[in-house]
Design a protein around this motif. Structure first.
Motif, PDB file in Angstrom:
ATOM      1  N   VAL A 245      -6.718  -2.100 -13.081  1.00 58.67           N
ATOM      2  CA  VAL A 245      -6.424  -0.908 -13.910  1.00 58.67           C
ATOM      3  C   VAL A 245      -6.746   0.423 -12.876  1.00 58.67           C
ATOM      4  CG1 VAL A 245      -6.504   0.229 -16.089  1.00 58.67           C
ATOM      5  CG2 VAL A 245      -6.829  -2.147 -15.990  1.00 58.67           C
ATOM      6  N   SER A 246      -5.571   1.153 -12.986  1.00 58.71           N
ATOM      7  CA  SER A 246      -5.752   2.535 -12.549  1.00 58.71           C
ATOM      8  C   SER A 246      -6.300   3.476 -13.478  1.00 58.71           C
ATOM      9  CB  SER A 246      -4.387   3.037 -12.040  1.00 58.71           C
ATOM     10  OG  SER A 246      -3.815   2.229 -11.085  1.00 58.71           O
ATOM     11  N   ARG A 247      -7.398   4.050 -13.235  1.00 58.90           N
ATOM     12  CA  ARG A 247      -8.121   5.022 -14.093  1.00 58.90           C
ATOM     13  C   ARG A 247      -7.100   6.275 -14.222  1.00 58.90           C
ATOM     14  NH1 ARG A 247     -14.290   5.572 -12.447  1.00 58.90           N
ATOM     15  NH2 ARG A 247     -14.829   3.564 -12.094  1.00 58.90           N
ATOM     16  N   PHE A 248      -6.157   6.742 -13.447  1.00 59.29           N
ATOM     17  CA  PHE A 248      -5.391   7.807 -13.489  1.00 59.29           C
ATOM     18  C   PHE A 248      -3.947   7.791 -13.131  1.00 59.29           C
ATOM     19  CE2 PHE A 248      -3.623  11.618 -11.664  1.00 59.29           C
ATOM     20  CZ  PHE A 248      -3.988  12.693 -12.662  1.00 59.29           C
ATOM     21  N   GLY A 249      -3.023   8.369 -13.873  1.00 54.13           N
ATOM     22  CA  GLY A 249      -1.667   8.186 -13.603  1.00 54.13           C
ATOM     23  C   GLY A 249      -0.856   7.268 -14.425  1.00 54.13           C
ATOM     24  N   GLY A 250       0.442   7.416 -14.701  1.00 51.20           N
ATOM     25  CA  GLY A 250       1.185   6.628 -15.391  1.00 51.20           C
ATOM     26  C   GLY A 250       1.832   5.366 -14.581  1.00 51.20           C
ATOM     27  N   SER A 251       2.360   5.868 -13.606  1.00 47.53           N
ATOM     28  CA  SER A 251       2.859   4.330 -12.639  1.00 47.53           C
ATOM     29  C   SER A 251       1.804   4.448 -11.489  1.00 47.53           C
ATOM     30  CB  SER A 251       4.273   4.761 -12.142  1.00 47.53           C
ATOM     31  OG  SER A 251       4.840   3.972 -11.332  1.00 47.53           O
ATOM     32  N   ASP A 252       1.486   2.956 -11.191  1.00 47.64           N
ATOM     33  CA  ASP A 252       0.782   2.786 -10.023  1.00 47.64           C
ATOM     34  C   ASP A 252       1.382   2.487  -8.718  1.00 47.64           C
ATOM     35  OD1 ASP A 252       1.764   0.265 -10.398  1.00 47.64           O
ATOM     36  OD2 ASP A 252      -0.109  -0.578 -11.034  1.00 47.64           O
ATOM     37  N   LEU A 253       3.008   2.361  -8.831  1.00 48.57           N
ATOM     38  CA  LEU A 253       3.707   2.288  -7.745  1.00 48.57           C
ATOM     39  C   LEU A 253       3.455   0.764  -7.313  1.00 48.57           C
ATOM     40  CD1 LEU A 253       3.704   5.733  -5.958  1.00 48.57           C
ATOM     41  CD2 LEU A 253       5.522   4.909  -7.456  1.00 48.57           C
ATOM     42  N   GLY A 254       3.057  -0.174  -7.886  1.00 50.87           N
ATOM     43  CA  GLY A 254       2.816  -1.370  -7.387  1.00 50.87           C
ATOM     44  C   GLY A 254       1.701  -1.691  -6.906  1.00 50.87           C
ATOM     45  N   VAL A 255       0.774  -0.658  -6.763  1.00 50.74           N
ATOM     46  CA  VAL A 255      -0.574  -0.824  -6.166  1.00 50.74           C
ATOM     47  C   VAL A 255      -1.513  -1.927  -6.956  1.00 50.74           C
ATOM     48  CG1 VAL A 255      -2.887   0.532  -5.625  1.00 50.74           C
ATOM     49  CG2 VAL A 255      -0.607   1.430  -5.131  1.00 50.74           C
ATOM     50  N   ASN A 256      -1.658  -1.908  -8.078  1.00 49.22           N
ATOM     51  CA  ASN A 256      -2.409  -2.945  -8.616  1.00 49.22           C
ATOM     52  C   ASN A 256      -2.022  -4.423  -8.331  1.00 49.22           C
ATOM     53  OD1 ASN A 256      -4.453  -1.420 -10.188  1.00 49.22           O
ATOM     54  ND2 ASN A 256      -2.739  -0.221 -11.071  1.00 49.22           N
ATOM     55  N   ALA A 257      -0.693  -4.452  -8.516  1.00 44.18           N
ATOM     56  CA  ALA A 257      -0.006  -5.939  -8.494  1.00 44.18           C
ATOM     57  C   ALA A 257      -0.362  -6.168  -7.105  1.00 44.18           C
ATOM     58  CB  ALA A 257       1.462  -5.877  -8.829  1.00 44.18           C
ATOM     59  N   ALA A 258      -0.165  -5.606  -5.855  1.00 43.48           N
ATOM     60  CA  ALA A 258      -0.376  -5.582  -4.554  1.00 43.48           C
ATOM     61  C   ALA A 258      -1.886  -6.128  -4.655  1.00 43.48           C
ATOM     62  CB  ALA A 258      -0.143  -4.468  -3.714  1.00 43.48           C
ATOM     63  N   ARG A 259      -2.626  -5.389  -4.936  1.00 39.29           N
ATOM     64  CA  ARG A 259      -4.124  -5.636  -4.761  1.00 39.29           C
ATOM     65  C   ARG A 259      -4.267  -6.842  -5.076  1.00 39.29           C
ATOM     66  NH1 ARG A 259      -6.031  -1.657  -7.814  1.00 39.29           N
ATOM     67  NH2 ARG A 259      -6.245  -0.214  -6.060  1.00 39.29           N
ATOM     68  N   ILE A 260      -4.038  -7.509  -6.394  1.00 47.19           N
ATOM     69  CA  ILE A 260      -4.305  -8.642  -7.005  1.00 47.19           C
ATOM     70  C   ILE A 260      -3.514  -9.808  -5.955  1.00 47.19           C
ATOM     71  CG2 ILE A 260      -3.550 -10.251  -8.873  1.00 47.19           C
ATOM     72  CD1 ILE A 260      -3.889  -7.994 -10.649  1.00 47.19           C
ATOM     73  N   GLU A 261      -2.430  -9.448  -5.683  1.00 47.15           N
ATOM     74  CA  GLU A 261      -1.751 -10.542  -4.629  1.00 47.15           C
ATOM     75  C   GLU A 261      -2.512 -10.546  -3.350  1.00 47.15           C
ATOM     76  OE1 GLU A 261       2.323  -9.018  -4.255  1.00 47.15           O
ATOM     77  OE2 GLU A 261       2.760  -9.698  -6.097  1.00 47.15           O
ATOM     78  N   THR A 262      -3.177  -9.627  -2.969  1.00 48.12           N
ATOM     79  CA  THR A 262      -3.918  -9.740  -1.489  1.00 48.12           C
ATOM     80  C   THR A 262      -5.180 -10.538  -1.794  1.00 48.12           C
ATOM     81  OG1 THR A 262      -2.985  -7.570  -0.887  1.00 48.12           O
ATOM     82  CG2 THR A 262      -4.998  -8.118   0.065  1.00 48.12           C
ATOM     83  N   PHE A 263      -5.628 -10.401  -2.697  1.00 48.89           N
ATOM     84  CA  PHE A 263      -6.919 -10.949  -3.212  1.00 48.89           C
ATOM     85  C   PHE A 263      -6.553 -12.548  -3.247  1.00 48.89           C
ATOM     86  CE2 PHE A 263      -9.844 -13.139  -5.853  1.00 48.89           C
ATOM     87  CZ  PHE A 263     -11.308 -12.660  -5.592  1.00 48.89           C
ATOM     88  N   LEU A 264      -5.571 -12.963  -4.054  1.00 42.80           N
ATOM     89  CA  LEU A 264      -5.127 -14.406  -4.486  1.00 42.80           C
ATOM     90  C   LEU A 264      -4.733 -15.048  -3.068  1.00 42.80           C
ATOM     91  CD1 LEU A 264      -3.241 -13.878  -7.543  1.00 42.80           C
ATOM     92  CD2 LEU A 264      -5.660 -14.641  -7.359  1.00 42.80           C
ATOM     93  N   GLU A 265      -4.030 -14.447  -2.295  1.00 39.77           N
ATOM     94  CA  GLU A 265      -3.802 -14.754  -0.927  1.00 39.77           C
ATOM     95  C   GLU A 265      -4.886 -15.233  -0.053  1.00 39.77           C
ATOM     96  OE1 GLU A 265      -0.920 -12.045   0.765  1.00 39.77           O
ATOM     97  OE2 GLU A 265       0.686 -12.535  -0.753  1.00 39.77           O
ATOM     98  N   ALA A 266      -6.091 -14.110  -0.077  1.00 39.97           N
ATOM     99  CA  ALA A 266      -7.035 -14.282   0.697  1.00 39.97           C
ATOM    100  C   ALA A 266      -7.813 -15.516  -0.001  1.00 39.97           C
ATOM    101  CB  ALA A 266      -8.303 -13.145   0.761  1.00 39.97           C
ATOM    102  N   PHE A 267      -7.987 -15.807  -1.112  1.00 39.35           N
ATOM    103  CA  PHE A 267      -8.764 -16.663  -1.934  1.00 39.35           C
ATOM    104  C   PHE A 267      -8.081 -18.044  -1.349  1.00 39.35           C
ATOM    105  CE2 PHE A 267     -10.589 -19.604  -4.740  1.00 39.35           C
ATOM    106  CZ  PHE A 267     -11.758 -18.808  -5.086  1.00 39.35           C
ATOM    107  N   ALA A 268      -6.752 -18.156  -1.437  1.00 39.07           N
ATOM    108  CA  ALA A 268      -5.987 -19.409  -1.330  1.00 39.07           C
ATOM    109  C   ALA A 268      -6.098 -19.832   0.129  1.00 39.07           C
ATOM    110  CB  ALA A 268      -4.918 -19.361  -1.754  1.00 39.07           C
ATOM    111  N   GLY A 269      -5.912 -18.854   1.082  1.00 35.84           N
ATOM    112  CA  GLY A 269      -5.962 -19.087   2.420  1.00 35.84           C
ATOM    113  C   GLY A 269      -7.037 -19.406   3.307  1.00 35.84           C
ATOM    114  N   GLU A 270      -8.093 -19.183   2.559  1.00 37.72           N
ATOM    115  CA  GLU A 270      -9.619 -19.333   3.230  1.00 37.72           C
ATOM    116  C   GLU A 270      -9.940 -20.726   3.106  1.00 37.72           C
ATOM    117  OE1 GLU A 270     -12.174 -16.312   2.550  1.00 37.72           O
ATOM    118  OE2 GLU A 270     -11.108 -14.867   3.225  1.00 37.72           O
TER     119      GLU A 270
END
Length: 236
Positions: free
Chosen positions: A211-236
């Motif tokens: 969750v972004s503390r500030f701003g209306g649109s996150d421009l996809g940042v939060n989704a990208a952050r989650i996807e990066t984490f999941l890829e790292a978790f699944a890939g290791e």
């Protein structure tokens, strides 16, 4: 006139860095900074048009002046192009800033609540409102199934969070959660993340909410952050 075109082109290019620096130093609010950036982009667009016209009109009779004008026009594009690309990206994404892999029973913040201000964006995941928009825009944001034990998955989640540069706020084995905050490099915005590990038969389920503390649109940042984490978790 060509010198003025060049000077104003340079002036327009300075709007963005000045806004960022002033905001980071608490000399200017984000709203004011955004207006400064928009003003710089508007000035840049005008200078680009004027400089381009001046170049074609004067390239034969006054090539030096024409060259100076086209340089100013090129510099004026510096604030225009990024803002235009960002606006295009924003128009293609939903106006949301709260993303969860589990859209029915989203992970909850605990210790992080103490770090958030009343003026921050709401942290509650409104499934009725957000889930349809999220699923359409970010279909890869979904629960990850793992064969690791709860303790293994929790330790791995903490390691990945640290490797991604997140500031760990809380690790609670009893609740099976890792809470962290990531500060964006440019503006210094803070986004909060919780990783939740739950048992499902012999497997564990890995869920995240960002969750972004500030701003209306996150421009996809939060989704990208989650996807990066999941890829790292699944890939290791």
């Amino acid at each position: 006139m060509s010198n003025w075109i060049k000077r104003l082109g340079i002036l327009s290019a300075f709007a963005f860095p000045v806004a960022v620096i002033a905001y980071r130093q608490d000399l200017m609010g984000f709203g004011t900074g955004l207006k400064l950036i928009q003003a710089g982009a508007l000035l840049g667009a005008v200078i680009f048009v004027v400089g381009t016209i001046y170049f074609f009109v004067n390239k034969k009779k006054n090539p030096n002046a024409a060259r100076s004008a086209v340089i100013g026009a090129a510099i004026a594009l510096v604030p225009v192009v990024p803002l235009a690309l960002q606006a295009q990206k924003a128009s293609s994404l939903p106006f949301i800033h709260n993303i969860s892999t589990d859209t029915v029973n989203a992970p909850k913040f605990h210790e992080l609540l103490k770090h958030r201000l009343p003026t921050d964006n709401p942290h509650h995941y409104d499934a009725e409102k957000l889930a349809p928009l999220q699923k359409e825009a970010y279909p890869n944001v979904k629960t990850l199934r793992s064969s690791l034990t709860l303790s293994q998955a929790l330790s791995k989640s903490e390691e990945i969070a640290k490797s991604l540069g997140w500031e760990i706020v809380n690790v609670d084995p009893a609740k099976g959660i890792v809470e962290a905050t990531e500060t964006t490099a440019l503006w210094g915005f803070k986004d909060d993340v919780v990783v939740r590990i739950t048992q499902d038969g012999q497997d564990t389920l890995i869920d995240l909410k960002s969750v972004s503390r500030f701003g209306g649109s996150d421009l996809g940042v939060n989704a990208a952050r989650i996807e990066t984490f999941l890829e790292a978790f699944a890939g290791e």
